[in-house]
Motif scaffolding. Structure first.
Motif, short mmCIF file in Angstrom:
data_model
loop_
_atom_site.label_atom_id
_atom_site.label_comp_id
_atom_site.label_asym_id
_atom_site.label_seq_id
_atom_site.Cartn_x
_atom_site.Cartn_y
_atom_site.Cartn_z
N GLN A 76 0.83 -1.21 0.00
CA GLN A 76 0.00 0.00 0.00
C GLN A 76 0.87 1.25 0.00
O GLN A 76 0.55 2.24 -0.68
N MET A 77 1.96 1.22 0.75
CA MET A 77 2.84 2.37 0.83
C MET A 77 3.51 2.63 -0.52
O MET A 77 3.67 3.79 -0.94
N ILE A 94 -3.52 4.91 5.66
CA ILE A 94 -2.31 4.08 5.75
C ILE A 94 -1.52 4.44 6.99
O ILE A 94 -0.95 3.56 7.67
N PHE A 101 -10.91 2.07 -3.17
CA PHE A 101 -10.62 2.92 -2.02
C PHE A 101 -11.84 2.92 -1.12
O PHE A 101 -12.90 3.37 -1.50
N ALA A 151 -6.28 8.75 1.70
CA ALA A 151 -5.62 7.44 1.63
C ALA A 151 -4.37 7.43 2.49
O ALA A 151 -4.08 6.45 3.18
N GLU A 152 -3.62 8.53 2.47
CA GLU A 152 -2.42 8.62 3.29
C GLU A 152 -2.75 8.55 4.77
O GLU A 152 -2.04 7.89 5.55
N LEU A 176 -6.24 11.37 -2.22
CA LEU A 176 -4.92 10.85 -1.92
C LEU A 176 -4.51 11.15 -0.49
O LEU A 176 -3.89 10.33 0.19
N HIS A 177 -4.87 12.34 -0.03
CA HIS A 177 -4.56 12.71 1.36
C HIS A 177 -5.33 11.82 2.33
O HIS A 177 -4.78 11.40 3.36
N LEU A 198 0.95 4.26 -2.73
CA LEU A 198 0.74 5.65 -2.30
C LEU A 198 1.88 6.55 -2.76
O LEU A 198 1.66 7.66 -3.25
N LEU A 229 1.58 7.20 -6.47
CA LEU A 229 0.51 8.15 -6.77
C LEU A 229 0.91 9.56 -6.39
O LEU A 229 0.60 10.53 -7.10
N LYS A 230 1.61 9.71 -5.26
CA LYS A 230 2.07 11.04 -4.86
C LYS A 230 3.11 11.56 -5.86
O LYS A 230 3.12 12.77 -6.18
#
Length: 831
Positions: free
Chosen positions: A179-180, A337, A247, A333-334, A330-331, A183, A186-187
């Motif tokens: 997952q990291m 995680i 998601f 999702a962060e 995305l934020h 992420l 994507l970032k």
């Protein structure tokens, strides 16, 4: 919650545990008493530091201690009381020589009084099992065999549990790493989007990065310069080409370990309302917004409505263009995680605590065995324990270090101190000043309350001939605050009992460990607030008794109410700001039900409001009385004569039950369990009973009275069944404890039977509406206050057993940390 112990907690020198005293220890009273005292002391430490939800998986130290005591009693019965055995001179000399490493091997064969065998199970999942064989005759062979059989059972149990939990955490850690990686890619893509647009033709020529968005969201066209792609972006492309990702904040499509699992894209229409689909080389990236806020819920419902009408197509295009990444998603999702890393680190810390405490328990019980029996099996059996899986495996510890490093690098900007605030938050240190002020304000409150009662008696208040204006205008303020802080005081008592019985209420309510209120804090709030309230009311009553009836005097109760409201929303970091704002957020979630996702603390608080309908009605009247300015003319009947106020009275009586019913509907919507619909019916019946009661208070006719009796009786039976069977988990017919449940936290069973009887009696408080019973010459409002207080007491009593049942459910599943759902899930495209 227990803190992880240092890794060297069981470090020792083996020679330290060798005891030359032999069988003489068995009959030496002073030494035997010291042994028993040491065992009791460690038992308390062991129970206080173990993980509550894993208690059944720990070494059963208490049962092993009972076995040792039984062996000691049997041995004492075989030896005369006036006879003290002394070991042979040669044995004592040999034992003394063994203290030195040079002579440690002397008589090694003599010390082999037991032999521990390893057995491989047929199923590889259970691994190695240990079984002890006695090679030397003990004073009581049967008792010794039983002790070692239990000791082997505990060692096998600890190994199997540790292996299972370690496997679970390793799988979760591996999933988090994936997952990291996603992420980070994507970032990186989001960061590179800002430079896209200048190399459109190059991007179109490179099919590996061709992506488009469906018509569900607007997007800007763009491309990628292939020279700007690094190795990590190629990994992302591979992931996107390989499968779909989803998601979500609910565990749909995710197993307990949090692994990436395949889920059909059409699985559960209600649980995939807010999907956003990206197309990449024929594969889709679905971002599913969690339905936790009203805006997201309404947006999801709108999408579902549009889908049902067929107003827009969900077919993914194959246009060339850049990947449109939403920064806010995305934020989120962060954050998910990051929360998963925190929970994983916490779980690994608990596993380390489990390892160290069990190792220490084995050392302690073996030392006690040597002292009680005079045998020396500590070094023999301890070698087996040290080489067993739970003590020799270091994979979980390595993962813990790796998680810490990843968190520091990606979530704390390489600041270890900042990372530790999340990973190892420090508990607030309880101050003795809090205890001092609790005592101070308690004494002040009692003195002021006695003075207020004396003044009220002199002025003739709270009787049938009391001042009507005072009872109609001022008494509701005192009643409102009294019910509120009585409830808060009972909550403090609940916290005290939960902590004493090792019920992990902070984990159940998901409280932050650095911000949760301790029971002393709750008691301080109650005593301080009630001291202020009674002091102000005492001063006001004194002025009224002396004939002061000016507008300023009449405004004093209203100003007191306003002061508490301002304090509740005060933005300054004073007087438990974090707890005040958390309370306001919970109230917001309740009022806006079912738009917010329901968690434990939300419906727990909504249940509290169901017991505070009289307080809410008093609050409604006080607000109306002072907002309309009636206090200037002391026209207390103005609000009563208003039709809008009468309609609002119905609404206030309904609202707590309506909110709770909407929460049940939302939980059914999210989880799909029909039990939530059955629970909804309970609150609908309570709404009908409350409405019938309000109508009877307005029109006291025989028809309304009959309706009150019928509806309230049905609602009471419904509520009692749910209290006993569902909320408390009692009345299980096949239970080992008759009419209770198999697992009980309180040792005395009769307490549960008394609690059920007390709950039954307090549930019947509505009968006062039919009987119209008053306490002597007291005003009927005082009687109503006592009945309302009984309902608050019933709720505080209910709270303990409700969380006890919840805690046992967590313990039954060995659930000590939250399983945070991960944002990306692989799904199969079956459309």
């Amino acid at each position: 919650m227990p803190c992880p112990l240092p890794s060297n907690i069981y470090s020792h020198r083996r020679s330290h545990f060798q005891h030359p005293s032999g069988d003489a220890l068995l009959h030496h009273p002073e030494r035997r008493n010291r042994v028993e005292a040491d065992m009791v002391k460690f038992s308390k430490q062991f129970e206080g530091q173990l993980v509550p939800e894993w208690k059944e998986a720990f070494v059963d130290y208490w049962q092993l201690k009972k076995d040792l005591k039984r062996m000691q009693v049997l041995s004492n019965n075989q030896v005369p009381k006036n006879m003290t055995l002394q070991p042979p001179l040669g044995r004592r000399l040999l034992s003394s020589l063994r203290r030195f490493p040079l002579f440690d091997s002397i008589g090694h064969k003599e010390r082999e009084i037991i032999q521990v065998h390893k057995k491989l199970t047929s199923s590889g999942s259970r691994g190695v099992l240990y079984e002890t064989e006695l090679l030397e005759q003990f004073a009581d062979t049967d008792a010794a065999k039983e002790f070692f059989a239990r000791l082997d059972l505990q060692l096998n149990k600890v190994n199997q549990f540790y292996k299972g939990k370690e496997k679970e955490f390793l799988e979760r850690g591996g999933s988090l790493k994936k997952q990291m990686e996603i992420l980070l890619e994507l970032k990186a893509a989001l960061k590179n989007q800002r430079g896209w647009g200048s190399s459109t033709n190059d991007a179109k020529d490179d099919p590996s990065i061709s992506c488009s968005i469906t018509c569900e969201e607007d997007s800007t066209k763009g491309t990628v310069d292939p020279e700007e792609r690094d190795q990590s972006q190629e990994i992302l492309t591979t992931e996107l080409e390989r499968s779909e990702f989803q998601f979500s904040d609910c565990p749909q499509g995710q197993d307990d370990s949090g692994k990436l699992v395949k889920v059909p894209s059409g699985d559960g229409k209600l649980r995939s309302l807010s999907g956003r689909v990206f197309s990449c080389q024929g594969k889709n990236l679905k971002i599913k917004i969690p339905l936790t806020t009203p805006s997201r819920t309404l947006s999801a419902l709108t999408d579902l409505f549009r889908e049902d009408l067929g107003s827009q197509s969900r077919k993914c295009g194959t246009q060339g263009g850049k990947l449109n990444i939403n920064k806010s998603k995305l934020h989120h999702a962060e954050k998910m995680i990051r929360g998963a890393f925190v929970e994983l680190y916490k779980g690994l810390g608990y596993l380390q605590t489990y390892r160290n405490l069990n190792m220490l328990a084995f050392v302690k019980i073996l030392k006690k065995f040597d002292k009680v029996t005079g045998k020396q099996i500590l070094t023999i059996y301890l070698k087996v324990v040290e080489s067993s899986y739970f003590n020799s495996s270091d994979m979980a510890m390595k993962l813990m270090d790796e998680v810490e490093e990843l968190f520091i690098e990606h979530f704390a900007d390489d600041d270890k101190r900042k990372a530790m605030k999340y990973l190892k938050p420090h508990q607030r240190v309880e101050s003795h000043a809090v205890t001092f002020f609790i005592g101070l304000f308690t004494g002040t409150f009692i003195a002021l309350f006695i003075g207020y009662c004396i003044m009220a008696h002199i002025a003739g208040m709270y009787t049938g001939q009391s001042d009507t204006i005072y009872m109609e205008t001022v008494y509701p303020v005192l009643s409102m605050f009294s019910l509120l802080f009585l409830h808060l005081f009972l909550y403090g008592c609940n916290i005290f009992m939960w902590r004493k019985t090792r019920i992990n209420y902070a984990f159940i309510f998901e409280f932050a460990p650095t911000k949760e209120l301790k029971y002393r804090d709750v008691f301080l709030i109650c005593t301080t607030s009630m001291t202020l309230v009674v002091g102000v009311m005492f001063a006001h009553l004194t002025l009224v008794a002396r004939g002061h009836s000016s507008t300023q005097v009449q405004a004093i109760p209203g100003l007191l109410f306003l002061m508490f409201l301002v304090l509740l929303v005060c933005p300054f970091n004073i007087i438990y700001k974090s707890s005040r704002y958390h309370f306001l957020r919970v109230i917001r979630n309740i009022i806006l039900s079912p738009l917010y996702k329901v968690v434990m603390v939300d419906f727990f608080m909504a249940d509290q409001l169901c017991s505070q309908v009289p307080m809410l009605r008093s609050m409604e009247y006080v607000a109306c009385y002072y907002i309309t300015g009636s206090y200037r003319t002391q026209d207390y009947g103005l609000c009563m004569r208003s039709k809008h106020y009468a309609d609002l009275a119905y609404a206030v009586s309904f609202l707590p039950y309506y909110w709770r019913a909407m929460q049940c509907a939302r939980r059914w919507f999210d989880e799909g369990e029909t039990s939530h619909l059955v629970n909804l019916g309970k609150y609908v019946s309570a709404m009908l009973a409350a409405g019938a009661k309000v109508a009877y208070e307005k029109e006291k006719t025989m028809g309304w009275l009959s309706l009150v009796v019928v509806v309230s009786s049905g609602a009471t039976v419904y509520q009692l069944y749910w209290d006993f069977v569902k909320d408390w988990g009692l009345l299980q017919f096949n239970s080992n404890n008759p009419w209770l449940r198999n697992e009980l936290i309180l040792r005395r069973k009769f307490v549960y039977y008394l609690s059920m009887g007390l709950n039954l009696v307090l549930r019947l408080a509505w009968l006062q509406t039919v009987l119209h019973y008053n306490f002597g010459s007291l005003d009927y409002r005082v009687t109503s206050f006592f009945l309302a207080a009984l309902e608050v007491i019933r709720r505080g009593h209910w709270n303990f057993y409700r969380l006890e049942n919840e805690h046992l459910n967590n313990a039954g599943k060995f659930r000590a940390v939250k399983t945070v759902p991960l944002p990306f899930h692989e799904v199969d495209d079956q459309d």
